[in-house]
Each structure stands twice: as structure tokens, then as C-alpha cells.
Design an enzyme around this catalytic site. Sequence first.
Site, short mmCIF file in Angstrom:
data_model
loop_
_atom_site.label_atom_id
_atom_site.label_comp_id
_atom_site.label_asym_id
_atom_site.label_seq_id
_atom_site.Cartn_x
_atom_site.Cartn_y
_atom_site.Cartn_z
N HIS A 75 0.82 -1.20 0.00
CA HIS A 75 0.00 0.00 0.00
C HIS A 75 0.86 1.26 0.00
CE1 HIS A 75 -2.05 3.18 2.42
NE2 HIS A 75 -2.94 3.02 1.46
N GLU A 118 2.12 1.81 -3.40
CA GLU A 118 1.07 2.38 -4.26
C GLU A 118 1.04 3.91 -4.12
OE1 GLU A 118 -2.99 3.87 -3.44
OE2 GLU A 118 -3.06 1.76 -2.81
N HIS A 119 1.12 4.39 -2.88
CA HIS A 119 1.14 5.85 -2.68
C HIS A 119 2.34 6.49 -3.36
CE1 HIS A 119 -1.71 7.15 0.73
NE2 HIS A 119 -2.11 5.96 0.34
N GLU A 121 -4.40 7.99 7.38
CA GLU A 121 -5.28 7.00 6.74
C GLU A 121 -5.52 5.83 7.71
OE1 GLU A 121 -3.82 5.63 2.95
OE2 GLU A 121 -5.68 4.58 2.47
#
Lengths: 423, 421
Positions: A65, A68-69, A140
Site C-alpha cells: 500500500h 502504491e502511494h 489513513e
Amino acid sequence: MTEMNYPRLGEKLYRRVLPNGLTVLVAPRPGFTRKMAYFVTDFGSIHRKFQLEGEEFTVPAGIAHYLEHKMFDLPGRDVTAELAELGANVNAFTSYDMTAYYFSCTEHFEQSLKLLLEFVSTPYFTEESVDKERGIIDQEIGMNLDAPDSVIFEQLMEGMYQKHDIRTPILGTTETIRQITPKNLHLCHRAFYTPGNMVLCVVGDVNPDRVAAMAEEILGQEQRPVAKKCPISAENLTCPIAEQSRKMEVAMPTFQLGFKCRPIGTGPDAVRQEVIGDLAAEALFGESSPLYLRLYEDGLIDQSFGGGFETVDGCAMLTCGGDSHNPRAVRDAILAQAAVIAADGVEEAAFRRMVRSALGRRIRDLDSFDSTCFRLCAYYFSKFDYFDFPAVYETVTTGEIRDFLKEVVQRERCSLSVIEPLV
Amino acid sequence: MIQTIQLMPGVQLRCFPAERFKQGCLSFQFLRPMAREEAAMNALIPAVLLRGTEKRPDLRSITLHLDDLYGASVGALVRRIGDYQTIGLHCSFIEDRFALSGDQVLAPMVGFLEELLLNPLLENGVFFNHFVQSEKRNLIATIESERNDKRAYAAAQMLKKMCAADSFGIPRLGEVEQVEAIDAPTLWAHYRKILRESPVEIFYVGTGKPEKLAQWLRPIFEKIHRQPVFLPEQSPFRDGGGGDHVQTMEITQAKLVMGFVTPITNRDSRFAAMQVLNTLFGAGMTSKLFMNVREKMSLCYSIGSGYYGSKGIMTVSAGIDAEKESVVRSEILAQLDACRAGDITAEELRSAKEAILSGLRGVHDSPGSIEGYETTAAIGGLPLTVDDYRRAVEAVTSEDVMAAAASVTLHTTYFLKGIDA
């Protein structure tokens, strides 16, 4: 490209494997303005142990993840801004077993596609930019800790699995993301973002050959090695924790119930298993099932109730959940109803009606660009052509549904995750 | 393009013929004023209608019928469109050509809708009490569970504070106490009044012929003795509330919501400029708020603005660390000041316009978005077709955006934070 036709669905699919190993899928949509492209790697949060060029690696939880950022950074360029100027709406997500980058646009499709292919294939991480992202991802994670839906699912995974990495949140934790560095991000990119581990899928009124030609031009011809994921060790099918509950700022108790199933692997047999799982869920607690009506009439469930069959690399489960004042009563009713179906079977006419309904909903779903693109990719990684789904639905039998429920819906296979209000 | 047929005074059928979808879509909306005394009753009615008819007296016989219609779906529809609350039913179903040969879906769907609307299961001449009571519980649970989504909860609390004197402050589904007060006879009387008086908007997307549809639908309304009562036009924001509000809850991440007002509504010639301002300032991944508060300062994961054109309200909401509240608040205002001062690059302007244009070009690519855009425009008083709207956006200059930003003023703030924060 190879052209395949599915007259029953009014669909076509173009497919080609490029010399670099990338599979390109194009589902044409003549007459539509919107175009959507998904560029996806078969790498998600659970793929934390792998071998690359003979060496074995373990990476921190949450790295897929985090990567991905960080993929949106290119040296001296702002890809998001460039795509926005073209009118393309770009985004990405990371799941347990894949990471997808996608955009949708109405004009400048080729320029947008070029940018998507470029930024996903170009790793660029600096100490400074990786550090800066941590503040955003911390927020997040904080947001998810306040979201009952994600907390309840993560709690369920801890209750159902002993070893599988599905126990760890996709985002990782504030502690694990502190072990993420430019170095291990580069490693994951090299390991999994090679064309041979990826698929490019486009839905829209585009020229399929151009899509393939562009992917070949931007990603090159060379085939690079793909990391070998360490095999996921098989687990006992008994759930380690039967029941868990925690308190949160919610209005009424809410629950998720999971039944542990055998992992289904890939290929046509696996997809058949999946359809059996889906239809079994419908037969057991779907909206037209006798049980659903009874629970709804008794006020034990409401419109928030829903469920189905879920699969992730190395695990499969039948789940359902929603708001309820008495989740334990819902669980017990489901176990009892499964025992009835196991003994009496599923009535043939009712089953045919269910299949017709499920098929109708799947066909309607093809109007959605997002869902079609997503499913084409997900089924590609399952080694199955998504548009072949009608034949699978039509050949499943009532006996298969009964056998599935008989095996799976058992007390020891079951785990209940509940969130109760604070007061 | 859309073909509008007036079935009778106060009953409009709008058809959008489309061949390229696999499903058709049909919506029925009764228009009500958004009012405290009836919001909860209105919200409850579609749910009760979906529980049973004379012919199909329980949920199971309804879902089995929908299964027969190839998995068609019928859902309750409760919308807030400016000063109105619209309620009714929304259906999606496969186009006849995907059914087994000879099977029809559209015609039986219309018949089934008539059954749901005109022949609900009754008891002593009013709604079946068990359905009313059980749907009351469900509606209360839905209203209360808004708390579960902290972002939506904070946004709703802010609007309540901001719109104390405007219908926009009334929750879309009403309040729990109002739901509790409803009984079957009152609800039935209210529904009869709606059937008789409320303007009706019917929208259809699909391959069916508009004349055919009109022929099927007109008799439904001929069975009711209609005495339509028309609603006042949409009105601009009525000032009443305001202030700075703080609430605590047991949560990890704090939510800051700011409410702004502008005289520009969707009936205004500056509407497109206001939309561009909202996008450039706070909507999407290239907005000033996203680029500065999130990307440059790492203060949040989610931040965004929204513009309610029917009222002329703009909101900003952000999920943040409670300690950083004043930094975030002043940065949000600083970014708005930058828009007012004309600190707008050509790229920012182009990206904002493209984002809106791209959305507009894609409106006609799905039955759901066609229905959403067209009925909201027709009911909410947006006097622009998709093409007019596009042209208006294309013509927006940075001076127009500056002027729109200058029209915006801060009205209300709401801050939701953890107990220990």
C-alpha cells in the site's frame, strides 16, 4: 490481437501477451464516451515473503500500500497534475492480493495511457518523499481505526486465521510503516512490477492494437524475472477464535460472521467453486431465502445485512454481516438453516430461479466500466476468462450447493466478530 | 435526447432512449417540500411500500418475483434536492434482449410498480401495522448509524448548525423522535395525500418506446383522483445559524468541517464559475487543498470541498490530528484567499475545468448517471442541459473564478475530536 466473441452477453474481448510478458485485455464499448484503463500487479498486502534471483526476502506489513502511494512520484514531474490537465481522473487501490492503478477519461486517452504506463513502471523514491508520506498514511490508518466496517473485518480475520497474512491490515500499522524505506520499496517494485506479473485492461471505444503497441513501446521488449512468492502454508480449517467483541463509537451492535472454506486456487475449477460459494450464500441467507425473510421479520437483521463468498490468495470464506441487536441469534439461525439444507437439499425450481437472478445481475453489472475492468483483471489472475461466467452458472447443480453448505457451515469453522456501542 | 411527456397535470414522464446499455432504469419520484413535520414520514413510505402488496404480501414473494424478472432490483428512493424531498422507487432491470427468447422484463416491471404504489398490503384500511413498526425500527437504525461514519456525521452536524433557519438543515431522513411518533393510520393518510397532490417525476432510460411507456403509465394515475398542488420554486440559503462548534467523541482522528456561503446558486449565470472554483480549491487530487494541506504539509489523508448548487453552500471537510486544528484551519482559509487574489495557474484552471468537463462528457455513459443528472436538474432548477453546462464551463476564465471566490464567506465551523485530544 486475438478477438473473442461472447454473443450472449453482447461482448467482445481482445487479448494479447506481449514479448515482455504483459497481458493486454481490451473490451470495446462502441458509442461510449468514457474510457477506463486498469494497470494491475499481482502483488498485495499479504505477499510479504518472496524469493528474487535466488535470495529470500521478508518485507514490512503495509509495504504494498505504501508503494502504491509512492508510485505517483516521478523525478521533477507531477503525474497527477499532468493527468488532471488531460481531464483524466486517476486513482489506485491496494487489496490483500493485488495493487491496481487506473484512470478514466473522455478525451486524450492515448496520452493518459502513456502516463499511466510510465509512472507505474518508473520507481522513484527519495528518503525525504518516503518520510513525508508517513504522515499521510498515519492519518489513513487513524481514519480506518475509527471506521467500524474495517475494524470489524480485521477483527474477523484475526478470529478466523492463525498464520495467514490476511490477519494483518492492508495498510500495516503505525509501527510497521516505520520500517519502510526507499530500499525496500525499490525491492518490491523490482520483484513484482515486471510486465510478466501484470495485466493491462482497457474498457472503452478504443483501438485495441494501439493499446498493445503503446504498452510494448513504453514498457520495452525485455522479459524480466518475476519474484516467486513463498507458498502460503495450509491452515487448519477450524477457526482459532469463535467469538470476539469490542466497543466503539457506533449506534447499534454490528457484526461480521465468517465460515472458513478450503482455498480454491486458480483456473476454471476454482471459478466453479467460487460460483458455488456465491450461490450457496444466496440459498442460505440471500434476500429471497426463507431464512432472510424470517430474520428480517423477527427484527434480527435489517437492510444492512448482506454477505457472500470471498477469496484471497490462500484463503476462502463465506461471510455475512450487518447491524443486529442479537448477532449470536443470527449465527445460530444460520447454522440451523444450513443443517436443514444439508438434510433436505435445495429445491430444483427455486434454485433455477436463483441462478437466473444471479446471472441477470451479473449481466447488468457489465454496464459498469469500473466493475467490468476490475473483474476482468481479478479473473485474469485467477486464470479464467471472466466473460465465460454464464456457462459456469448454468451447470452448477443443487447437489453441489448442498454439499458445500454441509461441509462449510459448521460451528468449528465459524468465527463471529462484533462491535458494540460504548454505552 | 430526452423526450418529455406530460401524462396529466403534475405528472411528467421523461424518457432517455438508449440502445447501448444492458439494463434499463426507471424511477418514480413524488416531490414534497423538505419540512420538519413530514421528513420522517416521507422517508418511511418507500420502505413500507416495498414490504408487501395485496398480491405479494411478504418480502419473500416480492424478492422471488424480482428473481423471476432476471434479478431486477427495486429500491427505496429518498433524495434531498434543494428545498424538496423526493421519495419513491428506483428500478433497474436487464433489457428484454438479454432475457430468454420471448421473455419480457420491462412490461411486467411497470405492472409490478403499479402494484407496489397502488395496492400495498392493508389492515383495517390503512398500512399493515407490522410493516410500519418494523420499518420504523429500520429507519431509526439507519438514522442512528450515521454516527458510524465519522466524516458524514461531522458534515451533517455542521449543516444542521449552519442551516438552523433553512430547510437544508433538516436531515434527509428526518429525526429519530419524528419516526417514533408515526403510526399506521397517520402514515396512510399522509401517503394518500401524496398520491393525490404531489407532483410526480418519472424517468426512464432504455430501449422501450416512450409512447408505449406513456400508454402503460397513464392508467396508473387515472386510478387516483389527482388534485395536484405545486411546490414553490427553489429558494436561496436563508441565514439563521452559524458559529464555531466543538464536540467530543471516542475517536482516533478528528474531523474539521467548515461551511461557507455564496449568493451563487445553480440558477445563477455564474454557476459554472463557482463549480470551477470549488474544484480548483478543494475537489480532487490536484486541488489547492489536496496539494497543500495533504501533499505539501502532510496534515491529513482526506480533505475535500463540496458545493451545493441548489443553496449556494460550499463545505470543506478534513480528517486530521486534533492538535493540528488551527494550522489546518488557517491553511484552508489561506488557500481560499489565494483563489480570491487570483493566485491561479493556467494548469490549475485547465485541470479544474477538465475534471468537470470529463464528468459531464461521461454523464450519458450509464443509466444511473443519466437518471441522476437529468432528474436532479429538472427538479432542482438547474436550467442547463449537459451540453449547455459544458459550454458554460469551457468559457470560465480565471477572473470569473476570482470573482466566485470573492463571493464566498465563512459561515460556520464544526470540529469533532477525541475525548483525550
